[in-house]
Design a protein around this motif. Sequence first.
Motif, PDB file in Angstrom:
ATOM      1  N   ARG A 116       0.574   5.533  12.854  1.00 54.23           N
ATOM      2  CA  ARG A 116       0.314   6.835  12.246  1.00 54.23           C
ATOM      3  C   ARG A 116       0.964   6.930  10.865  1.00 54.23           C
ATOM      4  O   ARG A 116       0.351   7.405   9.905  1.00 54.23           O
ATOM      5  CB  ARG A 116       0.858   7.944  13.162  1.00 54.23           C
ATOM      6  N   GLY A 117       2.199   6.452  10.752  1.00 52.89           N
ATOM      7  CA  GLY A 117       2.893   6.468   9.470  1.00 52.89           C
ATOM      8  C   GLY A 117       2.210   5.594   8.436  1.00 52.89           C
ATOM      9  O   GLY A 117       2.087   5.961   7.263  1.00 52.89           O
ATOM     10  N   ARG A 118       1.748   4.417   8.870  1.00 59.47           N
ATOM     11  CA  ARG A 118       1.063   3.497   7.952  1.00 59.47           C
ATOM     12  C   ARG A 118      -0.236   4.121   7.449  1.00 59.47           C
ATOM     13  O   ARG A 118      -0.560   4.036   6.261  1.00 59.47           O
ATOM     14  CB  ARG A 118       0.783   2.171   8.658  1.00 59.47           C
ATOM     15  N   GLN A 119      -0.989   4.736   8.342  1.00 60.14           N
ATOM     16  CA  GLN A 119      -2.248   5.355   7.937  1.00 60.14           C
ATOM     17  C   GLN A 119      -2.009   6.493   6.941  1.00 60.14           C
ATOM     18  O   GLN A 119      -2.736   6.627   5.949  1.00 60.14           O
ATOM     19  CB  GLN A 119      -2.989   5.883   9.160  1.00 60.14           C
ATOM     20  N   HIS A 120      -1.001   7.305   7.204  1.00 53.51           N
ATOM     21  CA  HIS A 120      -0.687   8.414   6.313  1.00 53.51           C
ATOM     22  C   HIS A 120      -0.315   7.896   4.927  1.00 53.51           C
ATOM     23  O   HIS A 120      -0.798   8.406   3.907  1.00 53.51           O
ATOM     24  CB  HIS A 120       0.476   9.233   6.902  1.00 53.51           C
ATOM     25  N   PHE A 121       0.515   6.864   4.876  1.00 53.13           N
ATOM     26  CA  PHE A 121       0.967   6.306   3.600  1.00 53.13           C
ATOM     27  C   PHE A 121      -0.175   5.602   2.876  1.00 53.13           C
ATOM     28  O   PHE A 121      -0.309   5.711   1.650  1.00 53.13           O
ATOM     29  CB  PHE A 121       2.121   5.333   3.843  1.00 53.13           C
ATOM     30  N   ASP A 122      -1.023   4.882   3.609  1.00 46.32           N
ATOM     31  CA  ASP A 122      -2.176   4.217   3.008  1.00 46.32           C
ATOM     32  C   ASP A 122      -3.127   5.222   2.373  1.00 46.32           C
ATOM     33  O   ASP A 122      -3.699   4.972   1.306  1.00 46.32           O
ATOM     34  CB  ASP A 122      -2.942   3.404   4.052  1.00 46.32           C
ATOM     35  N   THR A 123      -3.317   6.352   3.036  1.00 47.11           N
ATOM     36  CA  THR A 123      -4.212   7.375   2.501  1.00 47.11           C
ATOM     37  C   THR A 123      -3.617   8.005   1.250  1.00 47.11           C
ATOM     38  O   THR A 123      -4.325   8.252   0.268  1.00 47.11           O
ATOM     39  CB  THR A 123      -4.492   8.458   3.561  1.00 47.11           C
ATOM     40  N   GLN A 131       0.537  -1.034   0.023  1.00 43.19           N
ATOM     41  CA  GLN A 131       1.150  -2.298   0.414  1.00 43.19           C
ATOM     42  C   GLN A 131       2.039  -2.844  -0.687  1.00 43.19           C
ATOM     43  O   GLN A 131       3.106  -3.407  -0.413  1.00 43.19           O
ATOM     44  CB  GLN A 131       0.076  -3.325   0.784  1.00 43.19           C
ATOM     45  N   ALA A 132       1.624  -2.681  -1.932  1.00 41.14           N
ATOM     46  CA  ALA A 132       2.467  -3.109  -3.056  1.00 41.14           C
ATOM     47  C   ALA A 132       3.790  -2.342  -3.048  1.00 41.14           C
ATOM     48  O   ALA A 132       4.859  -2.910  -3.316  1.00 41.14           O
ATOM     49  CB  ALA A 132       1.734  -2.891  -4.374  1.00 41.14           C
ATOM     50  N   ASN A 133       3.726  -1.068  -2.713  1.00 45.58           N
ATOM     51  CA  ASN A 133       4.934  -0.250  -2.636  1.00 45.58           C
ATOM     52  C   ASN A 133       5.829  -0.716  -1.498  1.00 45.58           C
ATOM     53  O   ASN A 133       7.051  -0.829  -1.654  1.00 45.58           O
ATOM     54  CB  ASN A 133       4.541   1.220  -2.455  1.00 45.58           C
ATOM     55  N   ARG A 134       5.228  -1.014  -0.350  1.00 46.01           N
ATOM     56  CA  ARG A 134       6.007  -1.514   0.787  1.00 46.01           C
ATOM     57  C   ARG A 134       6.707  -2.829   0.419  1.00 46.01           C
ATOM     58  O   ARG A 134       7.896  -3.012   0.691  1.00 46.01           O
ATOM     59  CB  ARG A 134       5.099  -1.751   1.993  1.00 46.01           C
ATOM     60  N   ASN A 135       5.951  -3.726  -0.200  1.00 50.67           N
ATOM     61  CA  ASN A 135       6.508  -5.029  -0.568  1.00 50.67           C
ATOM     62  C   ASN A 135       7.680  -4.891  -1.531  1.00 50.67           C
ATOM     63  O   ASN A 135       8.693  -5.583  -1.398  1.00 50.67           O
ATOM     64  CB  ASN A 135       5.427  -5.909  -1.200  1.00 50.67           C
ATOM     65  N   LEU A 147      14.219   3.277   5.567  1.00 53.43           N
ATOM     66  CA  LEU A 147      14.317   4.728   5.415  1.00 53.43           C
ATOM     67  C   LEU A 147      12.989   5.330   4.979  1.00 53.43           C
ATOM     68  O   LEU A 147      12.454   6.231   5.635  1.00 53.43           O
ATOM     69  CB  LEU A 147      15.394   5.084   4.385  1.00 53.43           C
ATOM     70  N   ASN A 148      12.441   4.818   3.864  1.00 50.62           N
ATOM     71  CA  ASN A 148      11.260   5.444   3.264  1.00 50.62           C
ATOM     72  C   ASN A 148       9.972   5.184   4.025  1.00 50.62           C
ATOM     73  O   ASN A 148       9.187   6.094   4.275  1.00 50.62           O
ATOM     74  CB  ASN A 148      11.080   4.954   1.817  1.00 50.62           C
ATOM     75  N   LEU A 149       9.725   3.938   4.360  1.00 53.32           N
ATOM     76  CA  LEU A 149       8.427   3.572   4.916  1.00 53.32           C
ATOM     77  C   LEU A 149       8.372   3.677   6.431  1.00 53.32           C
ATOM     78  O   LEU A 149       7.285   3.777   7.007  1.00 53.32           O
ATOM     79  CB  LEU A 149       8.044   2.153   4.486  1.00 53.32           C
ATOM     80  N   GLU A 150       9.519   3.622   7.075  1.00 51.32           N
ATOM     81  CA  GLU A 150       9.508   3.740   8.530  1.00 51.32           C
ATOM     82  C   GLU A 150      10.009   5.121   8.974  1.00 51.32           C
ATOM     83  O   GLU A 150       9.234   5.939   9.452  1.00 51.32           O
ATOM     84  CB  GLU A 150      10.338   2.609   9.150  1.00 51.32           C
ATOM     85  N   THR A 151      11.277   5.387   8.767  1.00 51.57           N
ATOM     86  CA  THR A 151      11.835   6.637   9.295  1.00 51.57           C
ATOM     87  C   THR A 151      11.109   7.860   8.748  1.00 51.57           C
ATOM     88  O   THR A 151      10.665   8.730   9.509  1.00 51.57           O
ATOM     89  CB  THR A 151      13.331   6.726   8.970  1.00 51.57           C
ATOM     90  N   ILE A 152      10.952   7.953   7.430  1.00 58.03           N
ATOM     91  CA  ILE A 152      10.389   9.157   6.825  1.00 58.03           C
ATOM     92  C   ILE A 152       8.907   9.319   7.155  1.00 58.03           C
ATOM     93  O   ILE A 152       8.454  10.386   7.593  1.00 58.03           O
ATOM     94  CB  ILE A 152      10.621   9.152   5.305  1.00 58.03           C
ATOM     95  N   ASP A 233      -6.907   7.176 -10.065  1.00 57.72           N
ATOM     96  CA  ASP A 233      -5.912   6.164 -10.441  1.00 57.72           C
ATOM     97  C   ASP A 233      -4.982   5.874  -9.272  1.00 57.72           C
ATOM     98  O   ASP A 233      -4.322   6.770  -8.763  1.00 57.72           O
ATOM     99  CB  ASP A 233      -5.114   6.653 -11.647  1.00 57.72           C
ATOM    100  N   ALA A 234      -4.935   4.628  -8.853  1.00 60.38           N
ATOM    101  CA  ALA A 234      -4.058   4.238  -7.734  1.00 60.38           C
ATOM    102  C   ALA A 234      -3.009   3.227  -8.198  1.00 60.38           C
ATOM    103  O   ALA A 234      -2.483   2.464  -7.404  1.00 60.38           O
ATOM    104  CB  ALA A 234      -4.877   3.643  -6.604  1.00 60.38           C
ATOM    105  N   THR A 235      -2.705   3.229  -9.492  1.00 61.27           N
ATOM    106  CA  THR A 235      -1.726   2.289 -10.030  1.00 61.27           C
ATOM    107  C   THR A 235      -0.320   2.662  -9.544  1.00 61.27           C
ATOM    108  O   THR A 235       0.114   3.800  -9.751  1.00 61.27           O
ATOM    109  CB  THR A 235      -1.724   2.313 -11.573  1.00 61.27           C
ATOM    110  N   PRO A 236       0.401   1.754  -8.905  1.00 63.41           N
ATOM    111  CA  PRO A 236       1.769   2.049  -8.467  1.00 63.41           C
ATOM    112  C   PRO A 236       2.668   2.320  -9.662  1.00 63.41           C
ATOM    113  O   PRO A 236       2.539   1.677 -10.698  1.00 63.41           O
ATOM    114  CB  PRO A 236       2.204   0.776  -7.739  1.00 63.41           C
ATOM    115  N   HIS A 237       3.556   3.294  -9.526  1.00 62.83           N
ATOM    116  CA  HIS A 237       4.514   3.627 -10.590  1.00 62.83           C
ATOM    117  C   HIS A 237       5.937   3.426 -10.085  1.00 62.83           C
ATOM    118  O   HIS A 237       6.201   3.598  -8.930  1.00 62.83           O
ATOM    119  CB  HIS A 237       4.315   5.060 -11.059  1.00 62.83           C
TER     120      HIS A 237
END
Length: 237
Positions: A116-123, A131-135, A147-152, A233-237
Amino acid sequence: MAPVELFDELRALESTETKDQWYIVAATAMAAAGAGPDVTELYQMATKGKSLDEEKHIQRRLKEAILKTSILYGVPRSLQALLPLFSILKEEQIDHYGPRTEAMKNGETQEERRNRGRQHFDTLWTPVAAQANRNKNFKYQPDLYLLNLETIYELWLSENTILNAVETQMCTTAALICSGSPQQAMWHTKGIVRHGGSLDTARFAQDIALRIGKEYGCKVDAVAKVDEIDFDDATPH
């Protein structure tokens, strides 16, 4: 301006599309702005003339909005909003429900939360940028990833029993605007639309947050308005 006048002004922004949302956006913006004690007056206005069931519905949504966004502006500020509210509630008025506590009690698995967390973040980011942000998080600081990608995201932001994904993005946008985080606010404004909200819904959330930010002395001049944002625009910042 007296709080009650401000709240009247904010409630007047509500439309059929944003019904039952003005007070959750306003509450998160106020908590982020350090105006938590005024949330009690906001709650009293939102529940005036309502039945007990209607009052508990509003209370449940308002508490969840503040708790959910506390990860963005800090637990002390969320408590400045929640504890005064708790103090005015009579025993029979308390809505005693916690969706995460109930889910755990009912056997929700870590894998279900992770998906559920992955889907929310992907959207929110789009899958490639997400995925670039996760990496990047994991490469530079694994505990930041934890903290950011799992807990939150897994346990807090993606939980949608009380607030759906669009409402969550509306509240996070408001909280980020009033906590002086314009770049992150821009991403979550995009998130309103990417999760299925309209541009009008995004403007509504921004308008409330900007109005509260100005009223309570927040720096909001750097916030990109909806009509200035490139939603493609989906460019990571």
